[in-house]
Design an enzyme around this catalytic site. Structure first.
Site, PDB file in Angstrom:
ATOM      1  N   GLY B  14       0.855  -1.189   0.000  1.00 53.30           N
ATOM      2  CA  GLY B  14       0.000   0.000   0.000  1.00 53.30           C
ATOM      3  C   GLY B  14       0.885   1.231   0.000  1.00 53.30           C
ATOM      4  N   ALA B  16       2.408   2.991   2.423  1.00 55.42           N
ATOM      5  CA  ALA B  16       3.633   2.955   3.234  1.00 55.42           C
ATOM      6  C   ALA B  16       4.650   2.002   2.614  1.00 55.42           C
ATOM      7  CB  ALA B  16       3.313   2.542   4.669  1.00 55.42           C
ATOM      8  N   SER B  42      -4.705  -2.207  -2.796  1.00 51.30           N
ATOM      9  CA  SER B  42      -4.474  -2.119  -1.350  1.00 51.30           C
ATOM     10  C   SER B  42      -5.495  -1.175  -0.724  1.00 51.30           C
ATOM     11  CB  SER B  42      -3.074  -1.560  -1.081  1.00 51.30           C
ATOM     12  OG  SER B  42      -2.116  -2.378  -1.700  1.00 51.30           O
ATOM     13  N   HIS B  43      -5.707  -1.352   0.579  1.00 53.57           N
ATOM     14  CA  HIS B  43      -6.753  -0.551   1.228  1.00 53.57           C
ATOM     15  C   HIS B  43      -6.444   0.946   1.204  1.00 53.57           C
ATOM     16  CE1 HIS B  43     -10.356   0.117   3.362  1.00 53.57           C
ATOM     17  NE2 HIS B  43      -9.817   0.418   4.506  1.00 53.57           N
ATOM     18  N   GLY B  49     -10.211  11.120   2.116  1.00 53.21           N
ATOM     19  CA  GLY B  49     -10.087  12.514   2.568  1.00 53.21           C
ATOM     20  C   GLY B  49      -8.847  13.260   2.181  1.00 53.21           C
ATOM     21  N   GLY B  50      -7.687  12.912   2.744  1.00 55.05           N
ATOM     22  CA  GLY B  50      -6.504  13.682   2.420  1.00 55.05           C
ATOM     23  C   GLY B  50      -5.375  13.483   3.395  1.00 55.05           C
ATOM     24  N   PHE B 141     -10.338  19.428   8.366  1.00 53.09           N
ATOM     25  CA  PHE B 141     -10.584  18.122   8.971  1.00 53.09           C
ATOM     26  C   PHE B 141     -10.731  18.351  10.472  1.00 53.09           C
ATOM     27  CE2 PHE B 141      -9.663  13.861   6.803  1.00 53.09           C
ATOM     28  CZ  PHE B 141     -10.362  14.208   5.673  1.00 53.09           C
ATOM     29  N   GLN B 255      -9.710   3.228  16.843  1.00 50.13           N
ATOM     30  CA  GLN B 255     -10.536   4.369  16.443  1.00 50.13           C
ATOM     31  C   GLN B 255     -11.852   3.931  15.817  1.00 50.13           C
ATOM     32  OE1 GLN B 255      -9.547   7.399  13.054  1.00 50.13           O
ATOM     33  NE2 GLN B 255      -9.305   8.469  14.991  1.00 50.13           N
ATOM     34  N   HIS B 257     -14.814   5.518  13.604  1.00 49.29           N
ATOM     35  CA  HIS B 257     -15.055   6.693  12.760  1.00 49.29           C
ATOM     36  C   HIS B 257     -16.514   7.102  12.876  1.00 49.29           C
ATOM     37  CE1 HIS B 257     -15.272   9.327   9.297  1.00 49.29           C
ATOM     38  NE2 HIS B 257     -13.966   9.213   9.118  1.00 49.29           N
ATOM     39  N   LEU B 267     -17.221   3.494   4.650  1.00 48.38           N
ATOM     40  CA  LEU B 267     -16.949   4.827   5.179  1.00 48.38           C
ATOM     41  C   LEU B 267     -17.363   5.919   4.200  1.00 48.38           C
ATOM     42  CD1 LEU B 267     -15.281   6.322   7.515  1.00 48.38           C
ATOM     43  CD2 LEU B 267     -13.560   6.581   5.744  1.00 48.38           C
ATOM     44  N   GLU B 270     -14.449  12.058   6.323  1.00 52.87           N
ATOM     45  CA  GLU B 270     -14.548  13.200   7.228  1.00 52.87           C
ATOM     46  C   GLU B 270     -14.593  14.510   6.441  1.00 52.87           C
ATOM     47  OE1 GLU B 270     -12.354  12.784  10.790  1.00 52.87           O
ATOM     48  OE2 GLU B 270     -11.661  14.847  10.808  1.00 52.87           O
ATOM     49  N   ARG B 301     -12.137  12.637  16.275  1.00 53.21           N
ATOM     50  CA  ARG B 301     -13.051  11.532  15.980  1.00 53.21           C
ATOM     51  C   ARG B 301     -13.521  10.807  17.233  1.00 53.21           C
ATOM     52  NH1 ARG B 301     -10.113   9.012  10.626  1.00 53.21           N
ATOM     53  NH2 ARG B 301     -10.690  10.743   9.265  1.00 53.21           N
ATOM     54  N   HIS B 369     -12.602   1.735  12.654  1.00 53.28           N
ATOM     55  CA  HIS B 369     -12.010   2.326  11.457  1.00 53.28           C
ATOM     56  C   HIS B 369     -10.490   2.225  11.394  1.00 53.28           C
ATOM     57  CE1 HIS B 369     -11.474   4.953   8.058  1.00 53.28           C
ATOM     58  NE2 HIS B 369     -10.797   5.836   8.763  1.00 53.28           N
ATOM     59  N   ARG B 405      -6.046   9.314  16.562  1.00 51.73           N
ATOM     60  CA  ARG B 405      -5.370   9.997  15.473  1.00 51.73           C
ATOM     61  C   ARG B 405      -6.328  10.971  14.814  1.00 51.73           C
ATOM     62  NH1 ARG B 405      -6.914   9.196  10.300  1.00 51.73           N
ATOM     63  NH2 ARG B 405      -7.838   7.179   9.818  1.00 51.73           N
ATOM     64  N   SER B 410      -3.178   9.916   9.184  1.00 50.67           N
ATOM     65  CA  SER B 410      -2.731   8.546   8.929  1.00 50.67           C
ATOM     66  C   SER B 410      -2.376   8.364   7.469  1.00 50.67           C
ATOM     67  CB  SER B 410      -3.810   7.539   9.311  1.00 50.67           C
ATOM     68  OG  SER B 410      -4.923   7.691   8.481  1.00 50.67           O
TER      69      SER B 410
END
Lengths: 264, 626
Positions: B14, B16, B42-43, B49-50, B141, B255, B257, B267, B270, B301, B369, B405, B410
């Site tokens: 993904g 990372a 990948s997820h 969002g951003g 956000f 977390q 969401h 989802l 946000e 959140r 989430h 977070r 993230s």
């Protein structure tokens, strides 16, 4: 109270790794309920009836492109297909063109990586020139949005499976690939010349192989304007191939990156 | 068995994994990525969002700087994060956003002139500066003092992942998709690769690597309802935990969401609230300002999810066949905004919910989430316990996020940590030689082969992997949710301990298992998933305070006196329960523990010695990490 429908799913079964496996259709019956999608239906069949049934899901939200399959004769994403939009009898086949891995699962990953390498699907700029302290190069927001519009492709393979040319010739790169090169052509950060683009897609494997049936655009689950990208790239390459013949003035007038149906 | 050799092995491709891979490949090292799916699936691709970075180009982000971003992040974490990491992140995020722009990400850009924006459902006008025209724009956000989240419509993950994947192609990163890491190869001190299973053929392969990175995302699928993709089962964390040497950090920090949709749990970003969307109850009344007068829908959140749950408990939820929910209202943003900047949201609502968000309300409720916890690493991304093992992104507990977070931190972390850790891995590779020990390889291989044979033959029992998995997911839903208490957590811990024992007696139920079998994939994962669930439940039970997303009804205060620390959960070989240790949340507190400014709640203070309230001598806050 409304009687829930009993759905009859006829699913293609074959395990290419098992010498005893013969391709066949297998029937499964499930009870439909509200908001059921083919993702929910197939997961339920795997959990309750046959844990060896092969299919691919990942995001289950229409974003990742894993679950392309042929649904009652038409390529589409299983996760965002609601059973209420289908008749009681639902026939599922794996996508054609791609290598079958088993049942409804096909190898789109290898296929897309190969075409990506063939068209050198990256921004050809100068990575070494990046300056960590400098302001970013400016871009018009409208152009950024146009690039993203094409970057929305999820490589699900539906356009390839629906393509008459791809069904006939193995080396045809298909609408998703032409869309990808159109994305780079639009991007000023990609410094390739028209000749370099010509080298990678100005042939029968690329834009000139298309027969113009345009099934690709009909089935694209993200509604990407694939027909326009084909037209734009064809026009660019055609003009490039007659650049020594037509007067420069005429060429300049015809040269633009907008959709073909807009006024010139 | 086929054996591959490489300098860097990235498990997970993904954002990372690919960002680290690009760094190593650009430095000339041979790099391979293993991935369950083709990398672009990948997820990370689903992140809408951003990415937060203090570029300060947007008028609503005017005057932003890393200091403010750092402060927002620390407050958001409820002082649970590592402040060195938060500094590195805040200082380098702007560079990383520009770098991916250089590589091709089509960020939305500033358009000079007057624009109508929305806050809390109300329109206002703001003038974007002419001198910023064409630079990277930002949206609002939750939990931030400035508009700081860089975005490409609501397909940020998709666009950045596409770009990184093109760089992997360009620099010759080898990608083995449909490959599942099953066990790390190690000799008790060094990690030298992994044993993996091919998801095309079911065969085992070995990968020898000088450095191994785990970047497999979160483990939300330990819950029945999660916004996570179906592949987010914690495969990477399980490999690390299974060594008995590498701990999970803060597994209890989960977390929820605020806007998972009902009934599919998909989802919606946000960004909906950032762009001016509001939350309404059964009477279509906007309730958040009553709880959070200042931040309203844009508190962090954990706070919004708690307030929503409280509001439903007071009888203000909307009843549905799928349980109670609330409404998200974005109708006032208008058709153009919704079909361009929130297009994915529009597609999800129309395709999956039968709701047109231009005219209708969207049914939402808090849903699992994100995993703040993960493989505990040091500043450099090096995992505790094994040399040569690294981790980054959601899989890791680098610890940028502490106990909550912020949205946009993230997705940003994937590439910011990816670049930073990638550079550290390159340094490691330059000065490192490895002894690839066949003994270690064979140990790891035998373990995996034995497990496969147990499942295939049923010699240990007849339990069904699907049943065991379902039971684990239900336990987590029932007892380890948003609001927690000691008694329920004890129930979860007890039930999971029994379930873990049952998971040792599983057997495949399907008949046709030649080659690759999806049931085998699940069955191989289930015992490890129960371990992760137990680390979460047990860590939550032992943490007798409320901090960020970890909310104890029986211990409502944030207790800095006793719990300003991080849980480290080890799972020793042959154990039936994790072993917990603790370390300081942060080596020093550049920003001393204080009030978040939202969420209410009491704090039991900690009198920290003065020398822990500043950076060490010789370190400069503005250049640290660059």
């Amino acid at each position: 109270m409304k009687q829930n429908r009993k759905l009859h799913l006829k699913i293609f079964r074959h395990n290419p790794l098992d010498p005893d496996s013969v391709p066949h259709m297998q029937s499964f019956y499930i009870t439909e309920y509200d908001s059921m999608t083919l993702f929910i239906a197939l997961m339920q069949i795997r959990e309750e009836q046959d844990p060896s049934l092969k299919f691919d899901f990942c995001c289950r939200a229409g974003i990742c492109g894993s679950c392309g399959m042929v649904i009652n004769g038409r390529p589409g994403l299983a996760c965002h297909t609601q059973t209420k939009d289908l008749p009681e009898e639902i026939t599922l086949h794996p996508l054609p063109v791609f290598k079958l891995l088993g049942d409804l699962s096909v190898d789109t990953g290898t296929w897309y990586r190969n075409v990506g390498a063939r068209i050198e699907a990256w921004v050809h700029g100068n990575d070494g020139a990046f300056d960590a302290e400098a302001e970013e190069a400016r871009m018009e927001n409208g152009l950024a949005e146009q690039i993203f519009e094409l970057d929305r492709c999820i490589e699900c393979g539906c356009c390839i499976a629906a393509c008459g040319t791809a069904r006939m010739r193995e080396d045809f790169m298909g609408a998703a690939t032409i869309n990808r090169i159109a994305r780079f052509y639009l991007d000023p950060r990609d410094e390739r010349s028209d000749d370099e683009y010509y080298d990678v897609i100005g042939n029968d494997q690329g834009v000139f192989g298309c027969m113009g049936l345009l099934g690709c655009e009909d089935v694209c689950p993200k509604s990407i304007p694939l027909q326009d990208q084909l037209g734009i790239m064809r026009r660019m390459l055609a003009l490039n191939s007659v650049k020594g013949i037509l007067p420069k003035r005429v060429l300049e007038k015809l040269k633009h990156k907008r959709p073909c149906h807009e006024n010139h | 068995m086929q054996i591959f050799h490489t300098d860097l092995l990235c498990i997970g491709a993904g954002l990372a994994g690919e960002r680290v891979a690009v760094e190593a490949a650009m430095a000339g090292f041979q790099t391979m990525c293993l991935s369950l799916v083709p990398p672009r699936r990948s997820h990370s691709s689903a992140a809408q969002g951003g990415m937060q970075a203090a570029l300060g180009n947007a008028i609503m982000g005017d005057g932003d700087c890393p200091d403010i971003h750092f402060a927002d992040t620390v407050k958001g974490s409820d002082w649970g994060c590592d402040q060195e990491v938060a500094r590195i992140y805040a200082n380098t995020a702007p560079i990383v956003m520009r770098e991916v722009a250089h590589w091709g990400v089509p960020w939305n850009r500033v358009v000079a002139g007057t624009h109508t924006y929305y806050k809390g459902g109300k329109p206002f006008e703001a003038e974007e500066k002419a001198e910023k025209h064409g630079l990277i724009h930002a949206r609002a956000f939750g939990g931030t003092a400035k508009w700081r989240t860089c975005y490409t419509a609501d397909g940020t993950g998709r666009s950045v992942l596409n770009t990184l994947d093109t760089k992997c192609l360009q620099y010759g990163v080898g990608v083995h998709d449909r490959t599942q890491a099953e066990a790390l190869i190690h000799d008790g001190e060094n990690c030298i690769g992994c044993i993996a299973r091919c998801l095309r053929t079911g065969e085992l392969r070995a990968y020898y690597a000088k450095a191994t990175l785990i970047a497999t995302g979160g483990y939300g699928r330990i819950y029945k309802a999660s916004t996570n993709a179906v592949i987010c089962d914690g495969g990477g964390q399980i490999c690390a935990l299974d060594t008995g040497l590498v701990p999970m950090g803060n597994a209890e920090a989960v977390q929820f969401h605020p806007t998972g949709t009902v009934p599919t749990d998909i989802l919606v970003t946000e960004g909906c609230r950032g762009d001016g969307g509001t939350l309404l109850d059964v009477n279509e009344y906007r309730f958040m300002p009553d709880y959070e007068p200042e931040k309203a829908e844009l508190a962090s959140r954990d706070v919004v999810a708690r307030r929503m749950t409280e509001h439903i408990a007071k009888g203000n939820g909307v009843k549905s066949p799928y349980g109670e929910h609330l409404w998200l209202d974005i109708r006032h943003l208008g058709e153009k905004h919704i079909t361009t900047k929130l297009r994915e949201v529009y597609d999800i609502c129309t395709n999956f919910l039968g709701v047109n968000p231009i005219h209708d309300l969207i049914p939402v409720r808090p849903t699992q989430h994100y995993s703040m916890g993960g493989i505990k690493t040091d500043l450099n991304g090096a995992a505790y316990g094994l040399k040569g093992l690294y981790s980054a992104g959601e899989a890791a507990c680098w610890d940028l996020h502490g106990f909550n977070r912020l949205g946009g931190n993230s997705l940003g972390e994937t590439v910011v940590a990816g670049r930073y850790v990638g550079k550290k891995i390159v340094e490691f590779l330059k000065g490192h030689s490895v002894d690839f020990k066949d003994g270690a390889l064979n140990d790891a291989r035998r373990k995996v082969e034995t497990r496969i044979e147990d499942l295939r033959t049923g010699r240990k029992g007849r339990e069904s992997a699907i049943d065991v998995r379902n039971e684990m997911q239900n336990i987590m839903m029932d007892y380890v949710g948003i609001f927690r208490d000691g008694k329920e957590l004890q129930t979860a811990v007890d039930k999971l301990e029994v379930l873990y024992e049952r998971s040792g007696r599983m057997c495949l139920q399907g008949s046709s298992n030649k080659g690759f079998s999806p049931e085998m994939s699940l069955a191989l994962r289930v015992p490890g998933m129960i371990k992760l669930a137990q680390c979460t439940a047990y860590g939550a039970m032992m943490r007798t305070e409320s901090r960020g997303a970890h909310t104890r009804r029986d211990f409502p205060e944030r207790n800095d006196r006793d719990w300003l620390n991080r849980t480290l959960a080890y799972w020793k070989e042959g154990a039936t329960m994790p072993e917990l240790q603790y370390e300081d949340a942060s080596p020093y507190f550049e920003m001393p523990p204080g009030d978040r400014g939202y969420g209410g709640g009491q704090t039991i203070p900690n009198e920290l010695p003065e020398e822990r309230l500043r950076m060490p001598e010789g370190r400069d806050k503005d250049t640290f990490g660059k």
